[in-house]
Write a protein that holds these residues in place. Structure first.
Motif, PDB file in Angstrom:
ATOM      1  N   UNK A   1       1.661  30.336  30.716  1.00 49.97           N
ATOM      2  CA  UNK A   1       1.051  31.078  31.782  1.00 49.97           C
ATOM      3  C   UNK A   1       0.782  30.191  33.178  1.00 49.97           C
ATOM      4  N   UNK A   2       1.226  29.092  33.399  1.00 54.48           N
ATOM      5  CA  UNK A   2       1.194  28.047  34.460  1.00 54.48           C
ATOM      6  C   UNK A   2       2.445  27.979  35.109  1.00 54.48           C
ATOM      7  N   UNK A   3       3.075  28.850  35.736  1.00 51.54           N
ATOM      8  CA  UNK A   3       4.303  28.847  36.223  1.00 51.54           C
ATOM      9  C   UNK A   3       4.322  27.626  37.329  1.00 51.54           C
TER      10      UNK A   3
ATOM     11  N   UNK B   1       7.510  24.668  37.493  1.00 52.19           N
ATOM     12  CA  UNK B   1       7.971  24.664  38.537  1.00 52.19           C
ATOM     13  C   UNK B   1       8.315  23.285  39.065  1.00 52.19           C
ATOM     14  N   UNK B   2       6.880  22.532  39.299  1.00 52.29           N
ATOM     15  CA  UNK B   2       6.744  21.154  39.648  1.00 52.29           C
ATOM     16  C   UNK B   2       7.523  20.388  38.539  1.00 52.29           C
ATOM     17  N   UNK B   3       7.260  20.325  37.219  1.00 51.20           N
ATOM     18  CA  UNK B   3       8.108  19.618  36.534  1.00 51.20           C
ATOM     19  C   UNK B   3       9.762  19.822  36.441  1.00 51.20           C
ATOM     20  N   UNK B   4      10.104  21.125  36.548  1.00 43.94           N
ATOM     21  CA  UNK B   4      11.480  21.160  36.544  1.00 43.94           C
ATOM     22  C   UNK B   4      12.177  20.833  37.594  1.00 43.94           C
ATOM     23  N   UNK B   5      11.481  20.981  39.033  1.00 44.35           N
ATOM     24  CA  UNK B   5      12.087  20.441  40.230  1.00 44.35           C
ATOM     25  C   UNK B   5      12.068  18.860  40.096  1.00 44.35           C
ATOM     26  N   UNK B   6      11.328  17.949  39.250  1.00 44.45           N
ATOM     27  CA  UNK B   6      11.328  16.863  39.367  1.00 44.45           C
ATOM     28  C   UNK B   6      12.259  16.151  38.015  1.00 44.45           C
ATOM     29  N   UNK B   7      13.041  17.137  37.389  1.00 45.23           N
ATOM     30  CA  UNK B   7      14.101  16.714  36.343  1.00 45.23           C
ATOM     31  C   UNK B   7      13.709  16.923  34.975  1.00 45.23           C
ATOM     32  N   UNK B   8      12.459  17.468  34.714  1.00 49.59           N
ATOM     33  CA  UNK B   8      12.146  17.847  33.257  1.00 49.59           C
ATOM     34  C   UNK B   8      12.841  18.894  32.705  1.00 49.59           C
TER      35      UNK B   8
END
Length: 180
Positions: free
Chosen positions: A136-138, A142-149
């Motif tokens: 529930x915390x998109x 997004x921050x994690x994915x943007x940083x390579x996670x």
């Protein structure tokens, strides 16, 4: 892990420093905000004592390991806390960050996570960093994915399903060589 970080360092716009007892009033305010605790399994704001315990734990992590969550300042003002810690529950260092709602939407989270990863894979010699986010915390996802996670699996954390994201030293190296 026998590595440590400087007591403070600068990123592009942020001062990242070891937390201090003087940060308690900010921390009490931060974790008393419903929007900050909204994605917890029990979204109840912290009491001042819980915030004091959190601050003591973060300072203790620095004392024991030579690194831990930073107090994060922008333009000379405290805006949040975050960084990496030794994880007792998962393989790898654990990334966490909490920014004051007035600081949301300025890219500070991405800048903080980027610096935390530089520290983790640089001076701390980590092979793996994990980040946890509720479905529930998109914004956090997004921050994690943007940083390579990358999403690895769903885990139960404090009685609630939680998405576990991972970035490894090898994956970051591969990604860096692709963008070079």
């Amino acid at each position: 892990m026998n590595a440590s970080l400087p007591l403070s360092q600068r990123s592009g716009r942020l001062l990242l420093r070891r937390p201090a007892k003087a940060d308690l009033d900010f921390l009490v305010d931060l974790f008393s905000r419903r929007e900050v605790v909204a994605h917890r399994p029990d979204p109840v704001p912290d009491t001042p004592q819980q915030s004091a315990t959190r601050l003591a734990r973060d300072i203790g992590h620095w004392d024991k390991h030579g690194f831990g969550p930073w107090a994060v300042e922008a333009d000379g003002k405290l805006v949040g806390f975050g960084g990496v810690t030794v994880s007792a529950d998962f393989d790898g260092l654990n990334l966490s960050y909490h920014l004051h709602p007035e600081s949301w939407g300025h890219g500070y989270a991405t800048e903080l996570v980027t610096e935390a990863l530089h520290a983790a894979f640089g001076p701390l010699h980590a092979d793996r960093v994990i980040g946890l986010a509720r479905a529930a915390n998109p914004a956090s996802r997004r921050v994690l994915e943007k940083c390579g996670f990358a999403f690895e699996q769903e885990v139960m954390l404090h009685g609630a399903p939680t998405m576990l994201f991972v970035v490894t030293r090898d994956r970051r190296a591969d990604k860096s060589s692709l963008s070079a």
